[in-house]
Design a protein around this motif. Sequence first.
Motif, short mmCIF file in Angstrom:
data_model
loop_
_atom_site.label_atom_id
_atom_site.label_comp_id
_atom_site.label_asym_id
_atom_site.label_seq_id
_atom_site.Cartn_x
_atom_site.Cartn_y
_atom_site.Cartn_z
N THR A 115 0.83 -1.20 0.00
CA THR A 115 0.00 0.00 0.00
C THR A 115 0.86 1.25 0.00
N GLU A 116 2.16 1.07 0.32
CA GLU A 116 3.10 2.18 0.30
C GLU A 116 4.51 1.65 0.27
N THR B 258 8.70 3.28 1.01
CA THR B 258 9.49 4.42 1.44
C THR B 258 10.61 4.65 0.43
N LYS C 95 7.09 8.59 1.95
CA LYS C 95 6.38 7.41 1.47
C LYS C 95 5.68 7.70 0.14
N ILE C 96 5.57 6.66 -0.67
CA ILE C 96 4.84 6.70 -1.93
C ILE C 96 3.63 5.79 -1.75
N ALA C 97 2.43 6.33 -1.97
CA ALA C 97 1.21 5.54 -1.85
C ALA C 97 1.06 4.66 -3.08
N LYS D 31 -1.58 1.90 -5.02
CA LYS D 31 -2.93 1.37 -5.06
C LYS D 31 -3.17 0.75 -6.43
N LEU E 155 0.51 5.30 -8.39
CA LEU E 155 1.37 5.83 -7.33
C LEU E 155 0.90 7.22 -6.96
N ASN E 156 0.69 7.43 -5.67
CA ASN E 156 0.20 8.71 -5.16
C ASN E 156 -1.08 9.16 -5.87
#
Length: 148
Positions: free
Chosen positions: A97-98, A100, A106-108, A110, A118-119
């Motif tokens: 889910t993320e 570093t 952090k980069i999200a 999904k 990403l993000n």
Amino acid sequence: MAAAPAAEAPAPKDIVETAIAAGTFNTLAKALTAAGLVETLKGAGPFTVLAPTDEAFAKIPAKDLEALLADKAALTKVLTYHVIAGNVPASTVTTLTEATSLEGSKIAIKVVDGKVMLNGASEVTSTDIAASNGVIHVINTVLMPPKK
């Protein structure tokens, strides 16, 4: 008739050489050089690089991109936000889910309709491009680290 001996596969290129050889990461290569990060990404690693294409960089207004390329500290922050320590293949990315970044933020991550985002803004368009010191995943939008 004897079969010809198999040709030895050339040694894989490192992340920087692989990106340059692809021909679609000219702006990224220029930015890595400007930031002094080429030697780092030629190092032992392993690294996972979220590599924005030239088209991704083209989404940034020209004057903003020129300013970024001229500001080594800001450029280094943006570029290290695209690097994750370790070898993180797509099969692992889709379970996260993320992640570093080397920059520290952090980069999200999904998965939306089968696409890795990403993000919430950058789509991973190609995955698992192998390099001798890690892996490259191609993205269609430059990620900007959060302002601290």
